[in-house]
Write a protein that holds these residues in place. Structure first.
Motif, short mmCIF file in Angstrom:
data_model
loop_
_atom_site.label_atom_id
_atom_site.label_comp_id
_atom_site.label_asym_id
_atom_site.label_seq_id
_atom_site.Cartn_x
_atom_site.Cartn_y
_atom_site.Cartn_z
N LEU A 22 -0.76 -14.98 -23.20
CA LEU A 22 -0.02 -15.93 -24.04
C LEU A 22 1.47 -15.61 -24.08
O LEU A 22 2.30 -16.52 -24.16
CB LEU A 22 -0.60 -15.98 -25.45
CG LEU A 22 -2.02 -16.54 -25.54
CD1 LEU A 22 -2.50 -16.54 -26.98
CD2 LEU A 22 -2.10 -17.94 -24.95
N MET A 23 1.82 -14.33 -24.02
CA MET A 23 3.24 -13.98 -23.96
C MET A 23 3.84 -14.54 -22.67
O MET A 23 4.92 -15.11 -22.66
CB MET A 23 3.41 -12.46 -24.01
CG MET A 23 4.82 -11.96 -23.66
SD MET A 23 6.13 -12.73 -24.63
CE MET A 23 7.57 -11.89 -23.97
N ASN A 24 3.11 -14.38 -21.59
CA ASN A 24 3.64 -14.84 -20.30
C ASN A 24 3.63 -16.36 -20.19
O ASN A 24 4.43 -16.94 -19.47
CB ASN A 24 2.82 -14.24 -19.15
CG ASN A 24 3.08 -12.75 -19.01
OD1 ASN A 24 4.13 -12.26 -19.43
ND2 ASN A 24 2.13 -12.02 -18.46
N ASP A 89 1.66 -18.43 -30.98
CA ASP A 89 0.93 -19.39 -30.15
C ASP A 89 -0.49 -19.60 -30.69
O ASP A 89 -0.96 -20.73 -30.84
CB ASP A 89 0.90 -18.88 -28.71
CG ASP A 89 0.69 -20.02 -27.72
OD1 ASP A 89 1.20 -21.13 -27.99
OD2 ASP A 89 0.02 -19.81 -26.69
N VAL A 90 -1.14 -18.49 -31.00
CA VAL A 90 -2.51 -18.59 -31.53
C VAL A 90 -2.51 -19.25 -32.92
O VAL A 90 -3.40 -20.02 -33.26
CB VAL A 90 -3.16 -17.19 -31.58
CG1 VAL A 90 -4.23 -17.12 -32.64
CG2 VAL A 90 -3.75 -16.87 -30.22
N MET A 91 -1.47 -18.97 -33.68
CA MET A 91 -1.35 -19.58 -35.01
C MET A 91 -1.34 -21.10 -34.92
O MET A 91 -2.07 -21.78 -35.64
CB MET A 91 -0.06 -19.09 -35.67
CG MET A 91 0.43 -19.96 -36.82
SD MET A 91 2.06 -19.48 -37.36
CE MET A 91 3.08 -20.11 -36.03
N THR A 92 -0.53 -21.66 -34.00
CA THR A 92 -0.47 -23.12 -33.87
C THR A 92 -1.82 -23.66 -33.42
O THR A 92 -2.30 -24.66 -33.92
CB THR A 92 0.61 -23.54 -32.86
OG1 THR A 92 0.44 -22.79 -31.66
CG2 THR A 92 1.99 -23.31 -33.39
N GLU A 93 -2.44 -22.93 -32.52
CA GLU A 93 -3.78 -23.30 -32.03
C GLU A 93 -4.76 -23.40 -33.21
O GLU A 93 -5.53 -24.35 -33.31
CB GLU A 93 -4.24 -22.20 -31.06
CG GLU A 93 -5.63 -22.39 -30.51
CD GLU A 93 -5.60 -23.09 -29.17
OE1 GLU A 93 -4.70 -22.79 -28.37
OE2 GLU A 93 -6.46 -23.95 -28.96
N LEU A 94 -4.71 -22.42 -34.10
CA LEU A 94 -5.63 -22.39 -35.25
C LEU A 94 -5.32 -23.52 -36.24
O LEU A 94 -6.21 -24.00 -36.94
CB LEU A 94 -5.56 -21.04 -35.97
CG LEU A 94 -6.12 -19.83 -35.21
CD1 LEU A 94 -5.82 -18.54 -35.98
CD2 LEU A 94 -7.61 -19.97 -34.96
N CYS A 95 -4.05 -23.94 -36.30
CA CYS A 95 -3.66 -24.97 -37.26
C CYS A 95 -4.14 -26.37 -36.82
O CYS A 95 -4.52 -27.19 -37.67
CB CYS A 95 -2.13 -25.02 -37.41
SG CYS A 95 -1.44 -23.63 -38.30
N ILE A 96 -4.08 -26.61 -35.53
CA ILE A 96 -4.37 -27.97 -35.03
C ILE A 96 -5.80 -28.39 -35.40
O ILE A 96 -6.75 -27.65 -35.15
CB ILE A 96 -4.15 -28.06 -33.50
CG1 ILE A 96 -2.66 -27.83 -33.19
CG2 ILE A 96 -4.60 -29.41 -32.95
CD1 ILE A 96 -2.35 -27.65 -31.72
#
Lengths: 324, 404
Positions: A22-24, A89-96
């Protein structure tokens, strides 16, 4: 320190593959504009947390359907290291797909779990756990903006260690129940202070409102005071065995003054209490005879028996009187 | 291609240095203190290394150059022994140093403070340099020692050692300089400056790790840090590390022979790299005047790009660089050198240090320029600092609310 700590960690090697990937190549990096949200009939919320001067900053975008409060799209921007970007990135994923009310329940622990490759191996080394806390903070802020309330109103309790999400109440309770005396014990029992270490004492990576050293000291002090108060209560209620040593000595002196000393003085003698030793079975009261009592034949028989039985009757049946 | 641009951290051992060392592991392994010929066989090589070291820094014959295990040992030796000699067993109580010294000086000073010594940490100016008049103003009658580095590891900035030396001589105060980043990078002439003690480290100039030295002017008094034998005149006990001493001598010779020409070549590459980055990438700046910097060093700040994130991308591009602001360290304070030079807090987390060596090639420089530009573009595209959509009213952050 021991064998495994001599070389020290290779920080980046401790990241999960997911963090590296995800960083890359973050999936939800980008922005949502007002026009874009409006064209779908949705509301845009944009919140910042952190700042460049902290070394970490994140901006969270939520496109929310006002009829259902559902977050239909989310993006982020981040100034930060690899784990900060991957966490965002994972945070936005979890929010959607969640409603705003559901999203505020996402914690940094959820973010870190979602970054793991395997459920029981941490996604990042301890000192990087903190990066996911920003994700949690910025969600609260965005939700506060949408609902028109203060971000702190979502916090039901005071969180002392954000990395492990340990509350003040939990810490106080664990210290009490387990009679903990060191910070290491607190970390072993609760994980608090085991990650970025900011909450242990002032001077760490960020300033905190509460520190473990203070919580430990205050709780121990409270415990001591309570113990004293309990002992004082015991004294007042006549519970001799529950008294502190000083109270026991005072109580014995009071009984001797009231019921014993006058008879000794009449014969030209006296006595004093030297020490008290409490064990499970006995309360040993060490005394010394003074004046004529010293060497008197009955001092080890009749007189002694009289003193002991008086104390037993008035204070505790566990008392033994031992002349020295 | 992979490019090592972290030569202020450590360097490759020059193959000639390695070659000079090998016989003293294999054939001539005797203890130089032994009476037999196995021991004495190594003496010519050690003498040669001593000569090479004296020549490299133009030390006088009356001076001492004592080999140690590293510059950390040399720094500790001076600070702790001056404390013992001049403070515990003398009438002094004060040490002057700077706030941007290497941790082996700063941590030792903190330790001495715990023992009751007064320590003054001098600030640096906007160039990252301690000015000589600042040193003068803090020296008191009770000052035992001034310790100021010759060149800074992060910025490469060169300190006014000549002037500070004169001040210390005038004030009759001992003067120590950590010469780790200077020796082998810029001309160091011990007979042209008034320096009492200077620390050196071989692995910073293509020698092996695990060997350093301490220069002591006029062989003056300084209690040993390591007691035990009569090695090196009793000044530093421990069996002589023959192959490493040979290697250090050779490395000093190679670094300082034709130094002007060697440094000019490195400087040309460094300047080309620096110019290219500053030109190609907007909103970047480098720290410190180029003319007063070690010729191999660049500390560059890139707005909107966090240092560790940048190192990550460079590492993915097979480039080794460093940052003083890794948000991995336990203390996540901004880069102290960047803060000390008065950089905005915002920029203090964005410093990347590139340090070249005489082995750096033009192809490597080109490769770094390209990858550096790519990394900055990628990270600025992600960066909140370059985001266009502004926060919902109430959603802004004015200042750092996380860290103190």
């Amino acid at each position: 320190m021991a064998k495994n700590d001599i070389l020290g960690d290779s920080l980046w090697d401790a990241y999960s593959d997911k963090v590296t990937t995800l960083m890359n190549n973050p999936q939800h990096q980008g922005e949502i504009t007002e026009e874009e949200a409006a064209s779908h009939g949705n509301k845009l919320i944009v919140a910042d947390f952190g700042a460049e001067s902290c070394g970490d900053a994140v901006r969270l975008y939520w496109e929310i359907d006002p009829k259902t409060d559902k977050i239909v799209n989310s993006k982020f921007k981040s100034f930060g290291c690899g784990t900060a970007i991957a966490s965002s990135d994972v945070m936005t994923e979890l929010c959607i797909g969640k409603t705003v009310q559901e999203a505020v329940k996402i914690t940094n622990i959820d973010v870190e779990l979602a970054l793991r490759d395997t459920p029981d191996v941490p996604a990042v080394p301890p000192q990087k756990m903190h990066c996911s806390v920003m994700a949690y903070d910025v969600i609260k802020k965005a939700a506060g903006l949408y609902m028109g309330v203060d971000a702190e109103s979502f916090e039901e309790e005071i969180i002392v260690c954000e990395c492990a999400r340990v509350s003040l109440g939990t810490l106080q309770e664990v210290i009490r129940l387990n009679d903990l005396t060191t910070i290491e014990q607190i970390t072993d029992y609760t994980k608090a202070g085991g990650f970025c270490k900011s909450c242990i004492k002032p001077g760490g990576h960020e300033a905190r409102e509460y520190y473990l050293v203070d919580i430990l000291a205050d709780t121990r002090k409270q415990m001591d005071e309570e113990k004293m108060a309990a002992a004082a209560d015991a004294g007042a209620s006549g519970d001799f065995e529950g008294m502190t040593l000083v109270q026991q000595i005072k109580a014995i002196d009071a009984v001797i003054d009231e019921s014993v000393r006058q008879f000794l003085v009449m014969d030209g003698g006296d006595m004093e209490v030297i020490d008290i030793k409490n064990s499970d079975e006995y309360i040993d009261v060490y005394i010394r005879y003074l004046g004529a009592c010293n060497g008197c034949a009955s001092s080890s028989t009749g007189t002694l028996y009289a003193i002991e039985s008086t104390l037993k009757e008035k204070l505790s049946s566990k008392i033994r009187v031992l002349p020295i | 291609m992979q490019v090592y641009m972290d030569n202020n951290a450590t360097t490759m051992v020059d193959p000639e240095v390695l070659e000079a060392m090998i016989p003293y592991f294999k054939e001539q392994y005797g203890n130089p203190n032994s009476l037999h010929k196995f021991g004495t066989a190594s003496h010519p090589a050690i003498s040669k290394a001593i000569d090479q070291a004296y020549t490299a820094i133009n030390a006088a014959d009356e001076d001492d150059i004592i080999f140690t295990s590293c510059a950390t040992e040399s720094n500790n030796w001076v600070l702790q022994s001056v404390w013992i000699d001049k403070i515990l067993n003398g009438d002094k109580n004060h040490i002057v140093t700077t706030e941007i010294e290497h941790p082996s000086v700063l941590s030792t000073c903190k330790f001495l403070e715990d023992q009751g010594v007064k320590v003054t940490y001098l600030p640096v100016n906007e160039q990252g340099v301690v000015e000589a008049h600042t040193v003068r103003s803090f020296i008191t009658e009770k000052t035992a020692l001034v310790s100021v580095m010759w060149a800074n590891n992060e910025t490469g900035m060169i300190f006014p050692i000549q002037e500070i030396g004169e001040i210390c001589k005038e004030k009759e105060v001992l003067f120590h300089t950590d010469g780790v980043q200077a020796v082998g990078k810029i001309p160091v002439d011990m007979q042209a400056v008034n320096v009492d003690f200077m620390s050196m480290s071989a692995h910073k100039f293509h020698g092996p790790k695990g060997i350093g030295a301490l220069y002591i002017k006029n062989s003056q008094e300084l209690s040993p840090l390591l007691h035990g034998g009569e090695h090196m005149g009793g000044r530093r006990s421990g069996t002589l590390n023959v192959p490493f001493i040979v290697g250090m001598g050779k490395a000093m010779e190679l670094a300082t022979t034709d130094m002007e020409a060697k440094m000019a070549a490195i400087r040309a590459k460094r300047d080309r790299l620096e110019d290219a980055l500053l030109e190609a990438i907007p909103e970047t700046f480098t720290v410190g005047d180029r003319d007063n910097r070690t010729p191999n060093t660049i500390l560059i700040s890139i707005r909107g790009v966090e240092g560790e994130g940048m190192l990550w991308d460079l590492n993915n591009g097979q480039i080794g660089a460093s940052t003083g602001s890794a948000c991995a360290s336990e203390d996540l304070e901004a880069n102290t050198v960047m803060l000390a030079i008065g950089a905005d807090n915002e920029l203090a987390h964005t410093g990347i240090r590139l340090s070249l060596s005489r082995f750096t090639t033009d192809e490597e420089v080109d490769y770094v320029i390209n990858h550096f530009k790519d990394a900055v573009s990628r990270l600025r595209a992600i960066s909140s600092s370059y985001a266009k959509v502004q926060p919902t009213p109430g959603g802004e952050v004015q200042e750092c609310e996380l860290h103190h």
